[in-house]
Structure formats: C-alpha cells, structure tokens
Design a protein around this motif. Sequence first.
Motif, PDB file in Angstrom:
ATOM      1  N   ALA A 396       0.817  -1.209   0.000  1.00  0.00           N
ATOM      2  CA  ALA A 396       0.000   0.000   0.000  1.00  0.00           C
ATOM      3  C   ALA A 396       0.849   1.257   0.000  1.00  0.00           C
ATOM      4  O   ALA A 396       0.494   2.268  -0.623  1.00  0.00           O
ATOM      5  CB  ALA A 396      -0.940  -0.011   1.210  1.00  0.00           C
ATOM      6  N   ALA A 397       2.006   1.229   0.681  1.00  0.00           N
ATOM      7  CA  ALA A 397       2.859   2.418   0.761  1.00  0.00           C
ATOM      8  C   ALA A 397       3.560   2.705  -0.556  1.00  0.00           C
ATOM      9  O   ALA A 397       3.709   3.861  -0.950  1.00  0.00           O
ATOM     10  CB  ALA A 397       3.885   2.243   1.881  1.00  0.00           C
ATOM     11  N   SER A 398       4.026   1.667  -1.253  1.00  0.00           N
ATOM     12  CA  SER A 398       4.772   1.870  -2.498  1.00  0.00           C
ATOM     13  C   SER A 398       3.879   1.860  -3.728  1.00  0.00           C
ATOM     14  O   SER A 398       4.353   2.099  -4.835  1.00  0.00           O
ATOM     15  CB  SER A 398       5.856   0.796  -2.647  1.00  0.00           C
ATOM     16  N   ALA A 399       2.601   1.563  -3.575  1.00  0.00           N
ATOM     17  CA  ALA A 399       1.657   1.562  -4.697  1.00  0.00           C
ATOM     18  C   ALA A 399       0.694   2.735  -4.576  1.00  0.00           C
ATOM     19  O   ALA A 399      -0.464   2.638  -4.950  1.00  0.00           O
ATOM     20  CB  ALA A 399       0.882   0.242  -4.757  1.00  0.00           C
ATOM     21  N   GLY A 400       1.184   3.862  -4.053  1.00  0.00           N
ATOM     22  CA  GLY A 400       0.315   5.010  -3.827  1.00  0.00           C
ATOM     23  C   GLY A 400       0.066   5.854  -5.051  1.00  0.00           C
ATOM     24  O   GLY A 400      -0.922   6.589  -5.091  1.00  0.00           O
ATOM     25  N   ALA A 401       0.936   5.780  -6.061  1.00  0.00           N
ATOM     26  CA  ALA A 401       0.764   6.646  -7.228  1.00  0.00           C
ATOM     27  C   ALA A 401       1.609   6.134  -8.379  1.00  0.00           C
ATOM     28  O   ALA A 401       2.572   5.387  -8.189  1.00  0.00           O
ATOM     29  CB  ALA A 401       1.158   8.087  -6.897  1.00  0.00           C
ATOM     30  N   LEU A 402       1.234   6.545  -9.586  1.00  0.00           N
ATOM     31  CA  LEU A 402       1.990   6.276 -10.805  1.00  0.00           C
ATOM     32  C   LEU A 402       2.014   7.545 -11.641  1.00  0.00           C
ATOM     33  O   LEU A 402       1.050   8.318 -11.635  1.00  0.00           O
ATOM     34  CB  LEU A 402       1.364   5.140 -11.617  1.00  0.00           C
ATOM     35  N   VAL A 403       3.098   7.750 -12.365  1.00  0.00           N
ATOM     36  CA  VAL A 403       3.180   8.884 -13.267  1.00  0.00           C
ATOM     37  C   VAL A 403       2.319   8.600 -14.492  1.00  0.00           C
ATOM     38  O   VAL A 403       2.492   7.575 -15.152  1.00  0.00           O
ATOM     39  CB  VAL A 403       4.638   9.148 -13.685  1.00  0.00           C
ATOM     40  N   LEU A 470       6.485  10.996  -1.121  1.00  0.00           N
ATOM     41  CA  LEU A 470       6.913  10.431  -2.399  1.00  0.00           C
ATOM     42  C   LEU A 470       7.585  11.517  -3.218  1.00  0.00           C
ATOM     43  O   LEU A 470       7.243  12.702  -3.097  1.00  0.00           O
ATOM     44  CB  LEU A 470       5.719   9.866  -3.184  1.00  0.00           C
ATOM     45  N   THR A 471       8.503  11.119  -4.078  1.00  0.00           N
ATOM     46  CA  THR A 471       9.143  12.074  -4.983  1.00  0.00           C
ATOM     47  C   THR A 471       9.412  11.418  -6.323  1.00  0.00           C
ATOM     48  O   THR A 471       9.597  10.193  -6.418  1.00  0.00           O
ATOM     49  CB  THR A 471      10.456  12.621  -4.385  1.00  0.00           C
ATOM     50  N   PRO A 478       6.824   6.744  -8.470  1.00  0.00           N
ATOM     51  CA  PRO A 478       7.637   7.636  -7.629  1.00  0.00           C
ATOM     52  C   PRO A 478       8.247   6.870  -6.466  1.00  0.00           C
ATOM     53  O   PRO A 478       7.724   5.852  -6.019  1.00  0.00           O
ATOM     54  CB  PRO A 478       6.619   8.682  -7.157  1.00  0.00           C
ATOM     55  N   ALA A 479       9.376   7.363  -5.984  1.00  0.00           N
ATOM     56  CA  ALA A 479      10.091   6.699  -4.892  1.00  0.00           C
ATOM     57  C   ALA A 479       9.524   7.157  -3.552  1.00  0.00           C
ATOM     58  O   ALA A 479       9.232   8.340  -3.350  1.00  0.00           O
ATOM     59  CB  ALA A 479      11.580   7.001  -4.965  1.00  0.00           C
ATOM     60  N   ARG A 480       9.408   6.222  -2.624  1.00  0.00           N
ATOM     61  CA  ARG A 480       8.936   6.536  -1.278  1.00  0.00           C
ATOM     62  C   ARG A 480      10.129   6.945  -0.414  1.00  0.00           C
ATOM     63  O   ARG A 480      11.166   6.270  -0.413  1.00  0.00           O
ATOM     64  CB  ARG A 480       8.239   5.319  -0.673  1.00  0.00           C
ATOM     65  N   LEU A 481       9.992   8.048   0.318  1.00  0.00           N
ATOM     66  CA  LEU A 481      11.036   8.539   1.207  1.00  0.00           C
ATOM     67  C   LEU A 481      10.669   8.203   2.644  1.00  0.00           C
ATOM     68  O   LEU A 481       9.532   8.447   3.082  1.00  0.00           O
ATOM     69  CB  LEU A 481      11.217  10.053   1.056  1.00  0.00           C
ATOM     70  N   THR A 482      11.624   7.639   3.385  1.00  0.00           N
ATOM     71  CA  THR A 482      11.388   7.249   4.773  1.00  0.00           C
ATOM     72  C   THR A 482      12.541   7.741   5.639  1.00  0.00           C
ATOM     73  O   THR A 482      13.546   8.245   5.144  1.00  0.00           O
ATOM     74  CB  THR A 482      11.243   5.724   4.905  1.00  0.00           C
ATOM     75  N   GLY A 515      15.213   3.083 -11.308  1.00  0.00           N
ATOM     76  CA  GLY A 515      14.172   2.173 -10.826  1.00  0.00           C
ATOM     77  C   GLY A 515      14.133   2.089  -9.321  1.00  0.00           C
ATOM     78  O   GLY A 515      13.939   1.010  -8.763  1.00  0.00           O
ATOM     79  N   VAL A 516      14.273   3.233  -8.642  1.00  0.00           N
ATOM     80  CA  VAL A 516      14.326   3.258  -7.179  1.00  0.00           C
ATOM     81  C   VAL A 516      12.925   3.078  -6.611  1.00  0.00           C
ATOM     82  O   VAL A 516      11.983   3.755  -7.018  1.00  0.00           O
ATOM     83  CB  VAL A 516      14.950   4.578  -6.684  1.00  0.00           C
TER      84      VAL A 516
END
Length: 656
Positions: A396-403, A470-471, A478-482, A515-516
């Motif tokens: 759920a955290a890494s599938a939050g958005a797509l360009v 995300l960025t 987009p890559a998730r920042l933690t 591909g981060v």
Amino acid sequence: MEQQQATSPRPGRTSADDLADAGEVIGVEQAEAALVEHYPRLVRLAYLVLPPGTGRGRRVLTAHAVVQRTLPRRRTATRDLALPAPPAPRSGGDTAADPGYVFLRQHVLRAALATGRARWRRPPALPQVWGLRLFPRSGGADELALDQALSALSGPGRAAFVLRDLEGLTDRAAACVLEASGVADAREALDEAEGAAVPAGSRDRSLLESPEFDPCALQARPTDLLRRRQHARAALAAGAAVVVCGALLGLPGEGWGPDGAAAPPYARNAAAEAALDPGKLTVAPAHAWESAARQDFSAWPARGDRTGDRALLRRALAVWARPGAEVRLSATPGTPAGPAAGPPQLLFAGVVDHSAVVLFHDGLRVVRYAEAADGEGRGDGSGAALDFARTDGADAASAGALVVGRTEGNVRYLTAPWVKSVHLVDLLAPDAAAQRLGVDASGVTDPSPSPRPDQKCATWPALRMDGGLLTDLGDLAPARLTYGTPRKPGEVSTPQARTAWARGGCTLAAMRGQGVRSVNSWEFARQPLPGGAGAAAWVCTRAETWRGAGSRTLAQFQAPAPGGRPYAPGVVAASVAGGTACGPRAPRALAGVLWKAGGGQWWLLAAGSGKLASITATGGVQGRAAGHLLTVKAGAGAQAQLTGRLADGKRVDALR
C-alpha cells in the motif's frame, strides 16, 4: 569558517582544468583520415572489448561494424568527449597528437561496451561474407591464457585492461575514458583489470598486439556446404509460404484490426491473440481495494474516460507486443520490455495533457502507452511512446501513485483509490506550508513540478499522500522517502526527520532513472566537534530498487548549519554502489571526513553506528578509540583508512 572534506576522495576523477581543449573541432574529413590511418588499431581495440561469448568469427565482424559506424556525420567539438589528452600508446605512431584518433577511440569504446550491455537490442549491421568463416590466427600458450583471463572480466574490466595495456594510458586517463564511455564505476573496472589472473609476461606490449588478437589478419574457411544447400531449399519453401500467408491475411473478413504504431505481426496463435484482445483485459471492481487481502496495483480499478475505447486499447496492446521503429521506448534498469504473457490488467485509459494514455499492470511491470490526441481526444497511434517499470512486490505504501503524464517540467500522477489527500511540499524547505494538489474524479492530480537537479538544486518538490512522502525520480513509480533505522524505517514526520531530508535531499539527484523503490535516511551517529563547535550529525541514505540489485548508499556529514541557513546541505563523505551497508541485512555504518576547525587545525572525524566497539585509523592518520566515535588531529589532505570492530570482533569496513 569551518570546512570539511571526505577522507577518501573518489579516485579516477578529473577537474575541468584537466580536460582537452574545448575549442578543438573534428571535421568529417579529419575523422575519416584518422579512421583510415588507425583502422587496424581501432578494430583490435573493439575486438578485445566485445563480449567473448559470441564466438571469434562474430566478434571479428562486429568489431569491424562498430569501427565503421563511428565516422561522424558532421563536425564535432572535442569538448563532447570530456577526456584529457592521453599519453602516446606504447606502440608506434603519435596517436596522442591526433585528436581524430582520440575522438574515434572514444566512440569505438562506447559502442563496444553498449553492444555488450544491451544483448536484447538488435545487433549492429555486420559485414556480409557469404560462404566463409573468418577468424584471427591462433597464438601460443601465452595468448590463449590471456584470452581466457580477458573472457573472465566484465566489459568495463576488459576496457580498462585494454586502455592501460594496449593504449598505454595511466589509471587517471583510463578512468576518464571509461566514465565518458558510460561506465558507472571506473575505479571498480580498473581494480578488476588489475586483479585479472593474467599469465607471466602478459603485460608485454607484443602479447596484446599479436596476431591472436588482430581482427584484420584473418584466416578464411568455408562454412558447411551441405548445410548451406539444405538451408537454401528451406528458404525457398519458407518464401513460398510467406507469399501464400500474406495473400490470405490480406483477404477481407475478420482480422486483427488497425494496430497504430505497432510493427507488422509475425505470427498468430491463441495466446498471442488473447493478450491483444481488449475484451479480455483484467479489470478490478471499483471497490475491490477495500476488501483486498493486499493493497497493491492489482487492487486498482480501471479509471479514465477512455476505458471503453476498444480502438485505443487495441493499439496500446499491439504496440506493447510489437513496438514499431517509430515508437519511443524506455525501461527502468532490469525491467524486461517484452510482450505480456497473457491479458494484463487495465489501470487507466484517458486523455492527459493532449495525449491519450493507457496504463497496464501485468503483475511484474507497469506499462504506460501514450499517443498524440487531437482536440476531440481521438488518437491514431502517431507519436506513440511506451514506458516499462518494475513494480513487483508492491504494498500500500509503495503503490500510492503512478506517473501518468509529463509536460514541460511538470508531472501528473494517478493516485491509488485509497489515497484521500495529496499535498505538494518542498523537501528542502520543511518549514514552508504545504500546497493542496487537486485530484479529479479519475484520480489524476493537477500538474506538479518535477525535481530539477540541474538548476543548482534550489528546491526539491515532493508529494505528501496521507502522511507518506513520495518524490519523482524519473520513473513511472515515484520513490517513497522514509526515515529511521534500516530495519524499521518510518514516515518523514518528525522535525529531526524533516531536517535530515532537507539537508540531504539534493543527493537524490544521483538516484534518478535507476528504478528506485524507496530511499531511507538514517542518522546513525551524532558527534561532538572539537573546540566546542557544537555537534555534527552522521546520516546514511540508502536507495533500494524494485529489482533488488543496483542499490546505492551515501554517507553524509552534517556539521552545525551556519547562521541563517538552518538547512544547508551536508557533505557526502562516501558513496557506494551495491552492497548491504545501511540496509536491513547489515544495519551498520562507518564513515569519516577531514574537518577544519575555526582555528585552522584539521581533524579526522569518524563515526560508526551504535554497535561498534572500536574504530582504528591507519595510513596518513594514526589513531584508535573505543566506542563508535573517533577524533584525531590530522594534516590538510591526509588520507586515512578506517576500520571498525563489533563487540564480537567482527570487522566493519568504512564506506568509501
């Protein structure tokens, strides 16, 4: 003014003062003259760098093709090479004084390395020699041993070996040539070449220049005559079958339909046609994500105003299966760009910024198809583009958005159905107010600026989605920042976490297009500075990719920020490609810098993660300290090797 520098500067780098004259221009005639004069040497260089697994005969033809394709079509400035003027090779001929040779050598090396890396691409057009097999003359035992040693090296390793031992370049000059040829880590390639198990005397110039490695001194033998005759008969039969099948496919009746920018079909079978049938696309129910066992891309419903446009979906599927020559294709590293194994899942189909866009998901990849759309939103396949990105193992955290679209430095995202709010923030200015970003009924956001590291990194846009950060790093996902320890990273929500990312956010520029999947920042130590100058933070930033390999780790030294600049960038003390440092498998770190106090005294400062029992410095600076912090007086420019030990005696090497 306090200053700091890394204790182990990256070798193989060169400054602008070392570059060749930027005003030198290579004309087509000059390049052709250099090609004719040095053709045997250039072909030998390409032959030695090409991958050995293709066979000697094919390597010979490929080497000649690579060199013949390097002739420029127009005048070219030598500043495009970004190379220092190298010393003369060990063999005869003043090639160092010939900028045409330097220009051609650079392009030959780049093309040979690219041929070895991109096995899936179409190989360069080879010279045709019908009925003959061509291969170099055989050498002695030393040549055989050297050939086996070279075949064990990677492409960059072979290139480094050839540049040093055939071209006679120094390590510094060879590193510049390798970097300009697209080698990610020139130092690693040079170390690999240095450690090659070569036979005694193999560094003698006569060995690499022997007929064994000369693709211009060839032996000719006939191919299998009987097999050639059989192949000729088979070719005649296949040609007749193509004529018949082509006539049948051209008859009126039920057919495949217009495929837009797709290449011509090569075969028809049930599995291939199922993957190309818009009616068989997988579509998740609108509210499936609410009860799904795992919230990832498979739980996304199909959204957009063109989900019912079968012609658009048909073109998108056909181009995915058979991208034509005019299709702009891109893929993140490690992402296969082949067709779908079966009907994929439809995530989105709609018009975004004058482009008709379709997003698919096949369990391993997200695939974006885009084509130009006219004012009525009806496309014909012109200007088609196809992008691939791995997204396997998403949550759920890494599938939050797509360009979903990029235009003029802005990016639009398709948000997950469970995302409730989207805000635009500046990673480098955590005190600034967040701006709410509009989201339409299909889940597409308003345009948001994409990071522009080429503009001195004055700002770094990021998205805060329901608390997650995300960025955009140039990929579809987009890559998730933690922030937090490697085994328990959390959201960037505390003042300490926001400050760490504000001072280290510009380091994300080194991770674009890789591909981060996620980037974690971890403050592994805080060290008091000599003379009561405050305390410095040691931060480890690690990027993980979707494919697993290709991670990148940076160690940053963040001294107390000067007045008026609370979020001044820190200093990168170490940069490592790959490895497990600062990751969940090895949650440890050790790094050091040279730091200049206000009184002018230089100090070696080193810090490790909390479990280090001792740190030892050797080399240009000698010292040892119990615990995970080390402070030793040093001289300007001193080089030190750092080693840490855990309580059980296990060694921990410093990041470099």
